[in-house]
Structures are given as C-alpha cells and as structure tokens.
Enzyme design. Structure first.
Site, PDB file in Angstrom:
ATOM      1  N   LYS A 191       0.865  -1.187   0.000  1.00 48.66           N
ATOM      2  CA  LYS A 191       0.000   0.000   0.000  1.00 48.66           C
ATOM      3  C   LYS A 191       0.895   1.229   0.000  1.00 48.66           C
ATOM      4  CE  LYS A 191      -1.359   2.724   2.870  1.00 48.66           C
ATOM      5  NZ  LYS A 191      -1.155   4.010   2.181  1.00 48.66           N
ATOM      6  N   GLU A 265       8.835   0.699  11.819  1.00 48.58           N
ATOM      7  CA  GLU A 265       9.986   1.598  11.644  1.00 48.58           C
ATOM      8  C   GLU A 265       9.443   3.020  11.735  1.00 48.58           C
ATOM      9  OE1 GLU A 265      12.908   0.456  11.599  1.00 48.58           O
ATOM     10  OE2 GLU A 265      12.614  -1.641  11.078  1.00 48.58           O
ATOM     11  N   CYS A 300      14.133   9.888   8.449  1.00 43.49           N
ATOM     12  CA  CYS A 300      13.958   9.467   9.841  1.00 43.49           C
ATOM     13  C   CYS A 300      15.263   9.471  10.616  1.00 43.49           C
ATOM     14  CB  CYS A 300      13.358   8.068   9.872  1.00 43.49           C
ATOM     15  SG  CYS A 300      14.342   6.874   8.945  1.00 43.49           S
ATOM     16  N   GLU A 400      10.131  15.710  16.334  1.00 43.23           N
ATOM     17  CA  GLU A 400      10.582  15.493  14.965  1.00 43.23           C
ATOM     18  C   GLU A 400       9.992  16.575  14.067  1.00 43.23           C
ATOM     19  OE1 GLU A 400       9.042  11.984  12.911  1.00 43.23           O
ATOM     20  OE2 GLU A 400      11.052  11.585  12.159  1.00 43.23           O
TER      21      GLU A 400
HETATM   22  P1  NAD Z   1       2.700   8.540   8.112  1.00 39.67           P
HETATM   23  O1  NAD Z   1       2.734   7.882   9.428  1.00 39.67           O
HETATM   24  O2  NAD Z   1       1.843   9.719   7.913  1.00 39.67           O
HETATM   25  O3  NAD Z   1       2.272   7.498   6.965  1.00 39.67           O
HETATM   26  C1  NAD Z   1       2.975   6.295   6.724  1.00 39.67           C
HETATM   27  C2  NAD Z   1       2.118   5.348   5.920  1.00 39.67           C
HETATM   28  O4  NAD Z   1       1.006   4.950   6.720  1.00 39.67           O
HETATM   29  C3  NAD Z   1       1.520   5.941   4.653  1.00 39.67           C
HETATM   30  O5  NAD Z   1       1.517   4.941   3.655  1.00 39.67           O
HETATM   31  C4  NAD Z   1       0.094   6.301   5.075  1.00 39.67           C
HETATM   32  O6  NAD Z   1      -0.807   6.319   4.010  1.00 39.67           O
HETATM   33  C5  NAD Z   1      -0.216   5.170   6.031  1.00 39.67           C
HETATM   34  N1  NAD Z   1      -1.211   5.452   7.058  1.00 39.67           N
HETATM   35  C6  NAD Z   1      -1.619   6.635   7.540  1.00 39.67           C
HETATM   36  N2  NAD Z   1      -2.511   6.454   8.552  1.00 39.67           N
HETATM   37  C7  NAD Z   1      -2.664   5.115   8.690  1.00 39.67           C
HETATM   38  C8  NAD Z   1      -3.424   4.291   9.550  1.00 39.67           C
HETATM   39  N3  NAD Z   1      -4.240   4.816  10.479  1.00 39.67           N
HETATM   40  N4  NAD Z   1      -3.311   2.946   9.437  1.00 39.67           N
HETATM   41  C9  NAD Z   1      -2.473   2.401   8.518  1.00 39.67           C
HETATM   42  N5  NAD Z   1      -1.731   3.132   7.666  1.00 39.67           N
HETATM   43  C10 NAD Z   1      -1.824   4.475   7.745  1.00 39.67           C
HETATM   44  O7  NAD Z   1       4.234   8.860   7.790  1.00 39.67           O
HETATM   45  P2  NAD Z   1       4.835   9.607   6.562  1.00 39.67           P
HETATM   46  O8  NAD Z   1       4.463  11.052   6.642  1.00 39.67           O
HETATM   47  O9  NAD Z   1       4.547   8.860   5.315  1.00 39.67           O
HETATM   48  O10 NAD Z   1       6.408   9.439   6.839  1.00 39.67           O
HETATM   49  C11 NAD Z   1       7.105  10.247   7.734  1.00 39.67           C
HETATM   50  C12 NAD Z   1       7.384   9.511   9.009  1.00 39.67           C
HETATM   51  O11 NAD Z   1       7.985   8.250   8.724  1.00 39.67           O
HETATM   52  C13 NAD Z   1       8.382  10.241   9.885  1.00 39.67           C
HETATM   53  O12 NAD Z   1       7.952  10.195  11.211  1.00 39.67           O
HETATM   54  C14 NAD Z   1       9.670   9.449   9.701  1.00 39.67           C
HETATM   55  O13 NAD Z   1      10.580   9.561  10.756  1.00 39.67           O
HETATM   56  C15 NAD Z   1       9.148   8.067   9.541  1.00 39.67           C
HETATM   57  N6  NAD Z   1      10.123   7.206   8.864  1.00 39.67           N
HETATM   58  C16 NAD Z   1      10.738   6.211   9.581  1.00 39.67           C
HETATM   59  C17 NAD Z   1      11.695   5.412   8.959  1.00 39.67           C
HETATM   60  C18 NAD Z   1      12.391   4.313   9.706  1.00 39.67           C
HETATM   61  O14 NAD Z   1      12.963   3.440   9.061  1.00 39.67           O
HETATM   62  N7  NAD Z   1      12.387   4.310  11.027  1.00 39.67           N
HETATM   63  C19 NAD Z   1      12.005   5.619   7.608  1.00 39.67           C
HETATM   64  C20 NAD Z   1      11.342   6.636   6.917  1.00 39.67           C
HETATM   65  C21 NAD Z   1      10.396   7.426   7.554  1.00 39.67           C
END
Ligand code: NAD
Length: 512
Positions: A191, A265, A300, A400
C-alpha cells in the site's frame, strides 16, 4: 544563504515530464484495475495539479488481499533458484528504470534526481542481497533428550504481508520490505502512500514486466483509510510499516484485532555529538548538509540535533553555515539542484509553524527560517534552517520536524553529551565525532539508538540491520534480521520410537 537555481518555466517542464507517470490504476492479481476512487496529486515544486491516482477503498484492499492469498500456496513452493531469479530480475528492472524512477520521484516527492536515482540503486541492492538469501534460509537441529527423537525447526513464510512504506523513501522502502518478504516466500500487498503513489506503481509495472507471478505482488495506492483497513484485515498475516510514531500506534491497534504481528519503523530525532578533538573539517562538511539538505531534511535517521562541545562550538557552527552556502535549492528535475521542496503543503505549513515557534524561543536563528518567495512562491521550498543555542528541553530539540531544520546545542563533557543525546522519546540513530578511540566506543555503547555512526555516516548497506527502539519502533530492516522478520519458526519433533511420556514430570528416556 543558499543559491537558488533559475526556475525557468518549471510548471511547463513538469507537465511534460509528468507523461512518465503511470496511469494511476491499482495493480491487483497481475492486472491494472480501476480504483474505487481517485485522488489528485499536487506537484510540490509548483503547487499545481500533477496527475490523478487511484485512491484505494475497502473493496480494492479486499481484492488485493484475496489475490495475494490465492497466489501464496504456489509462490511458497516455487523452487529457491526460481524465486531467486525473480528477485534478481526485479533488481535489474529497477536499475534499468532508474532514470524514469528518478523523474517520478522528483515530480511526486520533490527529490533531486541524483538523490532519487541513488535511492533506486539502493533498492536494487536490497533485491540482490535478499536474492542471495533465498536458498540459504535454513533451520536448526536441536539437541533433545538422548535417544528419544530428532528435533528440528524450520522457517516458514507468514503468508500475506502488508507492506506500508512512508513517502520519504518510497523505493528504498520497497527494497527493505518487499525484497525480504518475497525472498522468504510471502506474497505482498504493497500500500503506497497517497503522497507518492506513482513510484510504487512503476515498481508494480516492473513486477509485471519481469514475470513476477500474478498475485505475488499487488500494489494499491491510498491513505489512512485503506492503510487502517489493510492493517486490520483478517487475510493479512504480517505487517511491515514505516511512518510516524503516532501512525505506528494506530497500525498496532488495527493489527491487534487479528493479533497480526507487526514490524514498526518509526520516527527519529537523532543526535550528532561532536567532541572538541573531532575532525572538524569532516563535521563541517556533513553535519548541516545531512540534517537539512539531504531529502530536504525529510529522513527518519538524519542528524537533526547537533550537540557540540562548548570549546569548539563557535568554530563548528561557522563551518556548518559555510557548508550551506553552496546549496543549490530549486527544481528537482534540474540536474544541478541539490535540494528540492518539502513534500506537500501540509508538511510545509507544519515545518514553518515549528520554525516560528523556535523563533519565539530562546534559540537564535542562524540561517534560513523563511519560505522561498519570488519565482518559488507557489512551490513548497524551505531553505536550510539552523537554530543555535537551542534549549535541549525545548520543542525544537525534542520533536521530529521532518524538514530542513537543524537544532544546535552545546554540552560540557561526555556525561552531559550522552544525557542530552538520550533525552528525547526517540531512539533511532546516533552520530559521534571524536578522535578518541576509547571515547568513541564508550559513547556509541551508551547511546540509546538502534543505529550509531562514528566519524562518518553509515552508508546503510543492505547487509546490516536497521531499526530503532522505543518511540522509534521495533523490528529490523536489512541483514539477516530483516529477513527473519518475514518468517515464523516451526519446531518439529520426530520420535525415534514410540514411548509414553512419564506422568511424574520426569525426563523422558529411551523406552527399553
Ligand atoms: P505517516 O505515518 O503519515 O504514513 C505512513 C504510511 O502509513 C503511509 O503509507 C500512510 O498512508 C499510512 N497510514 C496513515 N494512517 C494510517 C493508519 N491509520 N493505518 C495504517 N496506515 C496508515 O508517515 P509519513 O508522513 O509517510 O512518513 C514520515 C514519518 O515516517 C516520519 O515520522 C519518519 O521519521 C518516519 N520514517 C521512519 C523510517 C524508519 O525506518 N524508522 C524511515 C522513513 C520514515
């Protein structure tokens, strides 16, 4: 201040480039199918409409999960060499399409093409690395009570894996999630984030081209609604998620309804600790660039907190600011651009409000701090922004930002440095710069982070496990640990001869 490229007629150029975007359909069971709804993607560089994409609803999720379920029995029994070949072909397909991916990632995510291309090559590395594991994933033989039987365990695929990557590294995320899931014999429902739908769909097109069997990889594009429905779906056997910590909690809550195991993650607020004896040229060259320019600070594990030993504070800050003078911020499709826009209006607004709050705090704004105006005003361009003398307890040091903002604080001595580095809720990555070998080990050992780099930045080879603790999540991506996230261990006991287990709780013995 950073130098800005001439934007030219960015909008016209992007409209032309947008012709490479895939159709915006979902990819289910080897077919391109209409989604239940559509969304409109806004170009972060221009603020204009880029393309429409399928916005997955429950029916699309159901169809994708059903296709993966149906494909699973066959895929798990494919011979290891044939499965390995599929992964190798996917790697080759990614490499061959690197330029197209780079254009897509520049358009949908604002990533400069050179940076985006490197991410695609990294994803290909993951597919090649995990291809190598396909025929090496073995079990164990366990010593048991003498003479009673033969006890062994085997790794088995879960079945259907829901892969939910974040938008900031959509293709590397696919490398870290889809490659090991497939290598272990699982089928995947990918997804993609609604923020960057097209790169995942282009990956689906490669799956189709290189002959991944129908239903083994399904790709739907959508937001929170479809993500939440997928995470709670009874047809999903394992979830691998990357995103914010708050969303991670929501995913875990959804998964709890079916007791589905999750790998999370999540976010980070990583500290870069610079001691007075460090190579200050090296620190100056990368500390500011890594925190603010790389993917516009949207990473991240980027070192968004710079902690400097008091005696070299001014010297390091000066070098960091110098390093930002040559940054070329502008059109991500322009090959000379090193920094693009932030990903969308919501991010831009959030980052600017955190900058405004920091301006009102005791911290000192050293560079940046305003959205770009003039020719760039309709895009979401925020230049590298550095605050000095940031209170380690303040919001800027604790939360963050996920944007091009660096918080600089000073420390006195090793104990304070470690305490400060460990003072946030996050435990993702840490960086240490010192020429003292003993101290490097001491600090790395005490940093509360899943990933520590000393005197440089870890290039994140696919061979090494990556992942955080606490608020930054749990589970690993990369390396053997990243593969075993996608298997369940089954223990099998074969009796050598029939014997009745003793009823007194004693050890079983040879029945003669
Ligand atoms: P997000 O949490 O907004 O979304 C991540 C994914 O989850 C997207 O595909 C989104 O559509 C989906 N999503 C949103 N709400 C959901 C729900 N209720 N249930 C299931 N899926 C849902 O994050 P983002 O804005 O896409 O990414 C930024 C964040 O990701 C930052 O906090 C960053 O630090 C983190 N990140 C972590 C890593 C790691 O490896 N630790 C790597 C990259 C990014």
């Amino acid at each position: 201040m950073p130098i800005s490229d001439e934007p030219g007629d960015m909008e016209a150029g992007h409209r032309l480039a947008a012709k490479v975007l895939p159709s915006g359909l979902n990819f289910i069971d080897g077919e391109w199918v209409d989604g239940s709804a559509t969304g409109i993607l806004i170009d972060p560089s221009t603020g204009g409409e880029l393309a429409t994409f399928a916005l997955a609803h429950e029916a699309d999720v159901d169809a994708a999960v059903a296709a993966a379920r149906e494909a699973f029995p066959k895929w798990r029994s494919v011979s290891p060499d044939a499965r390995r070949t599929v992964l190798v072909r996917l790697a080759a397909g990614l490499r061959a399409e690197a330029d197209t991916f780079a254009t897509i990632l520049a358009l949908e995510g604002g990533q400069p093409t050179a940076f985006a291309r490197a991410g695609v090559m990294k994803a290909a590395d993951y597919f090649e690395y995990y291809a190598g594991w396909v025929d090496k994933l073995t079990g164990l033989v366990h010593p048991t009570y003498p003479g009673t039987g033969f006890d062994y365990s085997v790794p088995q695929p879960f079945g259907v894996v829901a892969a939910i990557p974040s938008w900031n590294g959509p293709i590397t995320g696919i490398g870290r999630k889809v490659a090991p899931a497939l290598a272990a014999g699982n089928c995947v429902v990918l997804k993609s984030s609604e923020t960057v739908p097209f790169s995942a769909l282009h990956f689906a097109a490669i799956c189709s081209e290189v002959g991944v069997p129908s239903g083994v990889v399904n790709c739907i594009t959508g937001g929170a609604q479809s993500g939440s429905y997928l995470a709670s779906h009874p047809g999903v056997d394992k979830i691998t998620f990357t995103g914010g910590s708050r969303t991670g909690r929501a995913v875990m809550t959804s998964a709890a309804s079916e007791l589905t195991p999750v790998t999370l993650e999540l976010g980070g607020k990583s500290a870069n600790v610079v001691f007075a004896d460090a190579d200050l040229d090296a620190v100056g060259a990368i500390a500011g660039i890594n925190a603010t320019v790389r993917n516009s600070g949207q990473g991240c594990l980027l070192p968004s907190r710079l902690l400097i030993e008091d005696s070299v504070y001014d010297e390091v800050v000066e070098r960091v600011l110098d390093s930002l003078a040559d940054v070329r911020i502008g059109d991500p499709l322009n090959a000379s651009t090193t920094m693009g826009p932030v990903v969308n209006e919501a991010s831009c607004t959030r980052i600017l409000s955190m900058i405004d709050a920091a301006k009102d705090s005791s911290a000192t704004l050293l560079i940046g701090g305003e959205r770009l105006e003039g020719d760039y005003r309709s895009g979401y361009f925020i230049p590298p922004t550095v605050f000095g003398d940031v209170d380690p307890a303040s919001a800027l040091a604790q939360e963050e930002v996920f944007g091009p903002v660096l918080a600089v604080s000073r420390f006195h001595g090793e104990d304070e440095a470690i305490a400060m580095a460990n003072s946030t809720r996050y435990s993702l990555a840490g960086y240490v710069f010192t020429r003292d070998f003993h101290r490097a080990h001491r600090v790395a050992e005490q940093m509360d982070a899943g990933y520590v780099s000393v005197n440089g930045v870890n290039p994140m080879a696919p061979t090494a496990p990556f992942g955080g603790f606490g608020e930054s999540g749990f589970g690993k991506e990369g390396g053997l640990e990243g593969l075993t996230e996608f298997v369940k261990t089954k223990n099998i006991y074969m009796a050598m001869q029939f014997s009745v287990p003793p009823l007194d709780g004693g050890s079983p013995t040879r029945a003669n």
